[in-house]
Design a protein around this motif. Sequence first.
Motif, PDB file in Angstrom:
ATOM      1  N   ILE A 198       0.858  -1.184   0.000  1.00 32.77           N
ATOM      2  CA  ILE A 198       0.000   0.000   0.000  1.00 32.77           C
ATOM      3  C   ILE A 198       0.893   1.231   0.000  1.00 32.77           C
ATOM      4  O   ILE A 198       1.770   1.371   0.854  1.00 32.77           O
ATOM      5  CB  ILE A 198      -0.929  -0.001   1.231  1.00 32.77           C
ATOM      6  CG1 ILE A 198      -1.732  -1.309   1.258  1.00 32.77           C
ATOM      7  CG2 ILE A 198      -1.865   1.201   1.218  1.00 32.77           C
ATOM      8  CD1 ILE A 198      -2.421  -1.562   2.573  1.00 32.77           C
ATOM      9  N   GLU A 199       0.678   2.116  -0.966  1.00 35.54           N
ATOM     10  CA  GLU A 199       1.546   3.279  -1.122  1.00 35.54           C
ATOM     11  C   GLU A 199       0.738   4.570  -1.098  1.00 35.54           C
ATOM     12  O   GLU A 199      -0.421   4.600  -1.518  1.00 35.54           O
ATOM     13  CB  GLU A 199       2.306   3.186  -2.449  1.00 35.54           C
ATOM     14  CG  GLU A 199       3.134   1.927  -2.598  1.00 35.54           C
ATOM     15  CD  GLU A 199       3.914   1.922  -3.896  1.00 35.54           C
ATOM     16  OE1 GLU A 199       4.369   3.004  -4.322  1.00 35.54           O
ATOM     17  OE2 GLU A 199       4.070   0.842  -4.494  1.00 35.54           O
ATOM     18  N   GLY A 200       1.392   5.642  -0.628  1.00 40.60           N
ATOM     19  CA  GLY A 200       0.746   6.941  -0.592  1.00 40.60           C
ATOM     20  C   GLY A 200       0.133   7.213   0.770  1.00 40.60           C
ATOM     21  O   GLY A 200      -0.379   6.309   1.430  1.00 40.60           O
ATOM     22  N   ARG A 201       0.166   8.465   1.180  1.00 36.15           N
ATOM     23  CA  ARG A 201      -0.246   8.800   2.550  1.00 36.15           C
ATOM     24  C   ARG A 201      -1.714   8.507   2.823  1.00 36.15           C
ATOM     25  O   ARG A 201      -2.048   7.921   3.853  1.00 36.15           O
ATOM     26  CB  ARG A 201       0.076  10.280   2.816  1.00 36.15           C
ATOM     27  CG  ARG A 201       1.579  10.544   2.737  1.00 36.15           C
ATOM     28  CD  ARG A 201       1.908  12.000   2.936  1.00 36.15           C
ATOM     29  NE  ARG A 201       3.358  12.196   2.831  1.00 36.15           N
ATOM     30  CZ  ARG A 201       3.963  13.324   3.155  1.00 36.15           C
ATOM     31  NH1 ARG A 201       3.245  14.359   3.560  1.00 36.15           N
ATOM     32  NH2 ARG A 201       5.266  13.421   3.054  1.00 36.15           N
ATOM     33  N   HIS A 246       4.970   6.907  -3.887  1.00 37.62           N
ATOM     34  CA  HIS A 246       4.807   6.463  -2.497  1.00 37.62           C
ATOM     35  C   HIS A 246       4.621   7.605  -1.501  1.00 37.62           C
ATOM     36  O   HIS A 246       4.150   7.379  -0.384  1.00 37.62           O
ATOM     37  CB  HIS A 246       5.996   5.597  -2.062  1.00 37.62           C
ATOM     38  CG  HIS A 246       7.327   6.233  -2.313  1.00 37.62           C
ATOM     39  ND1 HIS A 246       7.785   7.309  -1.600  1.00 37.62           N
ATOM     40  CD2 HIS A 246       8.293   5.928  -3.223  1.00 37.62           C
ATOM     41  CE1 HIS A 246       8.994   7.628  -2.027  1.00 37.62           C
ATOM     42  NE2 HIS A 246       9.334   6.820  -3.035  1.00 37.62           N
ATOM     43  N   GLN A 247       4.993   8.837  -1.861  1.00 40.42           N
ATOM     44  CA  GLN A 247       4.843  10.010  -0.988  1.00 40.42           C
ATOM     45  C   GLN A 247       5.526   9.835   0.369  1.00 40.42           C
ATOM     46  O   GLN A 247       5.114  10.386   1.371  1.00 40.42           O
ATOM     47  CB  GLN A 247       3.364  10.333  -0.755  1.00 40.42           C
ATOM     48  CG  GLN A 247       2.622  10.707  -2.031  1.00 40.42           C
ATOM     49  CD  GLN A 247       1.162  10.965  -1.755  1.00 40.42           C
ATOM     50  OE1 GLN A 247       0.472  10.147  -1.153  1.00 40.42           O
ATOM     51  NE2 GLN A 247       0.678  12.125  -2.184  1.00 40.42           N
ATOM     52  N   GLY A 248       6.577   9.025   0.371  1.00 41.32           N
ATOM     53  CA  GLY A 248       7.364   8.866   1.599  1.00 41.32           C
ATOM     54  C   GLY A 248       6.873   7.785   2.537  1.00 41.32           C
ATOM     55  O   GLY A 248       7.459   7.585   3.608  1.00 41.32           O
ATOM     56  N   VAL A 249       5.808   7.059   2.172  1.00 41.51           N
ATOM     57  CA  VAL A 249       5.317   5.983   3.040  1.00 41.51           C
ATOM     58  C   VAL A 249       4.858   4.779   2.213  1.00 41.51           C
ATOM     59  O   VAL A 249       4.194   4.931   1.187  1.00 41.51           O
ATOM     60  CB  VAL A 249       4.143   6.441   3.945  1.00 41.51           C
ATOM     61  CG1 VAL A 249       4.625   7.379   5.038  1.00 41.51           C
ATOM     62  CG2 VAL A 249       3.047   7.090   3.132  1.00 41.51           C
ATOM     63  N   ARG A 266      15.755   3.315  -0.861  1.00 46.94           N
ATOM     64  CA  ARG A 266      15.121   2.069  -0.428  1.00 46.94           C
ATOM     65  C   ARG A 266      13.609   2.115  -0.694  1.00 46.94           C
ATOM     66  O   ARG A 266      13.029   1.127  -1.168  1.00 46.94           O
ATOM     67  CB  ARG A 266      15.385   1.850   1.069  1.00 46.94           C
ATOM     68  CG  ARG A 266      14.695   0.628   1.663  1.00 46.94           C
ATOM     69  CD  ARG A 266      15.111  -0.651   0.995  1.00 46.94           C
ATOM     70  NE  ARG A 266      14.521  -1.821   1.629  1.00 46.94           N
ATOM     71  CZ  ARG A 266      14.236  -2.943   1.006  1.00 46.94           C
ATOM     72  NH1 ARG A 266      14.482  -3.067  -0.294  1.00 46.94           N
ATOM     73  NH2 ARG A 266      13.713  -3.960   1.647  1.00 46.94           N
ATOM     74  N   LEU A 267      12.993   3.254  -0.426  1.00 51.46           N
ATOM     75  CA  LEU A 267      11.565   3.386  -0.710  1.00 51.46           C
ATOM     76  C   LEU A 267      11.281   3.226  -2.197  1.00 51.46           C
ATOM     77  O   LEU A 267      10.305   2.586  -2.591  1.00 51.46           O
ATOM     78  CB  LEU A 267      11.051   4.750  -0.237  1.00 51.46           C
ATOM     79  CG  LEU A 267      10.608   4.877   1.225  1.00 51.46           C
ATOM     80  CD1 LEU A 267      10.093   6.287   1.479  1.00 51.46           C
ATOM     81  CD2 LEU A 267       9.541   3.866   1.585  1.00 51.46           C
ATOM     82  N   ASN A 268      12.148   3.814  -3.011  1.00 49.65           N
ATOM     83  CA  ASN A 268      11.967   3.699  -4.463  1.00 49.65           C
ATOM     84  C   ASN A 268      12.061   2.239  -4.918  1.00 49.65           C
ATOM     85  O   ASN A 268      11.353   1.814  -5.836  1.00 49.65           O
ATOM     86  CB  ASN A 268      13.002   4.550  -5.199  1.00 49.65           C
ATOM     87  CG  ASN A 268      12.749   6.040  -5.023  1.00 49.65           C
ATOM     88  OD1 ASN A 268      11.640   6.457  -4.679  1.00 49.65           O
ATOM     89  ND2 ASN A 268      13.769   6.857  -5.243  1.00 49.65           N
ATOM     90  N   GLN A 269      12.940   1.476  -4.272  1.00 47.52           N
ATOM     91  CA  GLN A 269      13.073   0.049  -4.602  1.00 47.52           C
ATOM     92  C   GLN A 269      11.802  -0.719  -4.236  1.00 47.52           C
ATOM     93  O   GLN A 269      11.373  -1.625  -4.949  1.00 47.52           O
ATOM     94  CB  GLN A 269      14.264  -0.562  -3.847  1.00 47.52           C
ATOM     95  CG  GLN A 269      15.626  -0.113  -4.373  1.00 47.52           C
ATOM     96  CD  GLN A 269      16.753  -0.637  -3.499  1.00 47.52           C
ATOM     97  OE1 GLN A 269      16.528  -1.200  -2.439  1.00 47.52           O
ATOM     98  NE2 GLN A 269      17.983  -0.452  -3.958  1.00 47.52           N
ATOM     99  N   LEU A 270      11.195  -0.351  -3.103  1.00 53.07           N
ATOM    100  CA  LEU A 270      10.005  -1.043  -2.612  1.00 53.07           C
ATOM    101  C   LEU A 270       8.748  -0.651  -3.385  1.00 53.07           C
ATOM    102  O   LEU A 270       7.784  -1.404  -3.441  1.00 53.07           O
ATOM    103  CB  LEU A 270       9.788  -0.742  -1.123  1.00 53.07           C
ATOM    104  CG  LEU A 270      10.834  -1.279  -0.152  1.00 53.07           C
ATOM    105  CD1 LEU A 270      10.636  -0.666   1.230  1.00 53.07           C
ATOM    106  CD2 LEU A 270      10.744  -2.800  -0.062  1.00 53.07           C
ATOM    107  N   SER A 271       8.778   0.541  -3.975  1.00 48.80           N
ATOM    108  CA  SER A 271       7.575   1.084  -4.608  1.00 48.80           C
ATOM    109  C   SER A 271       7.239   0.359  -5.904  1.00 48.80           C
ATOM    110  O   SER A 271       8.108   0.045  -6.718  1.00 48.80           O
ATOM    111  CB  SER A 271       7.771   2.574  -4.898  1.00 48.80           C
ATOM    112  OG  SER A 271       6.658   3.098  -5.581  1.00 48.80           O
TER     113      SER A 271
END
Length: 246
Positions: free
Chosen positions: A8-11, A69-72, A59-64
């Motif tokens: 789940i991505e995005g705030r 993702h807006q940081g979360v 790391r977030l970019n890899q997971l997205s």
Amino acid sequence: MRYEELTIEGRNAVLEAFRSGKTIDKLFVLDGCQDGPVRTILREARKQDTIIQFVAKERLNQLSETGRHQGVIAHAAAYEYAEVEDILRKAQEKQEPPFLFILDGIEDPHNLGAIIRTANLAGAHGVIIPKRRAVGLTATVAKASAGALNYTPVAKVTNIGACIDQLKEKGIWFVCADMGGELMYRLDLKGPIGLVIGNEGEGVSRLVREKCDMIASIPMNGDIDSLNASVACGVLAYEIVRQRMA
């Protein structure tokens, strides 16, 4: 059945997932990001005792999966977790003495899946895993269970030792696997029982082992001194099955 681990991505999406009661295994947050919306998400995560990891943007970019993702990013279980009471209720409905698997820190998803498969085939009423330092119900676990996850409830608890204490009050005895224990054939493993299996490398932790009523060893005649965690679990589980059928 098609198994998918939920990312789940995005705030807004992550916040709504928490507020809807969805089980979130892990929350990844951009390191240093502490604005209002992120603080709200963190507050919800802490209410649910979700594991939180602050990570770099790379790391977030890899997971997205979306790039937005807006940081979360949140990882939700591929399956919903049961409650320990659900597992005990299942035993009661079958009019059988409870037979539980307690896993003290299994980290390999293939091992967890294989153990859930064994639990189902051995007639265990459910599996209990810890919230931290262990794998959750990922898509890989679901696949490795070969469908058993559809039938065998898995509960996640904050503290394995405390859970054992609570279950002891309900009349359940506990046996753990350890090379220094009594030969499993010499132990009385009938009645309400919980089988405790430890981490792949370190085995059952000292604190959990001390809470067990029995320590069982598996006879070994080879050149190495230990079995894979899921194999050891299967061997002991079927000694319990043998004794329950006798």
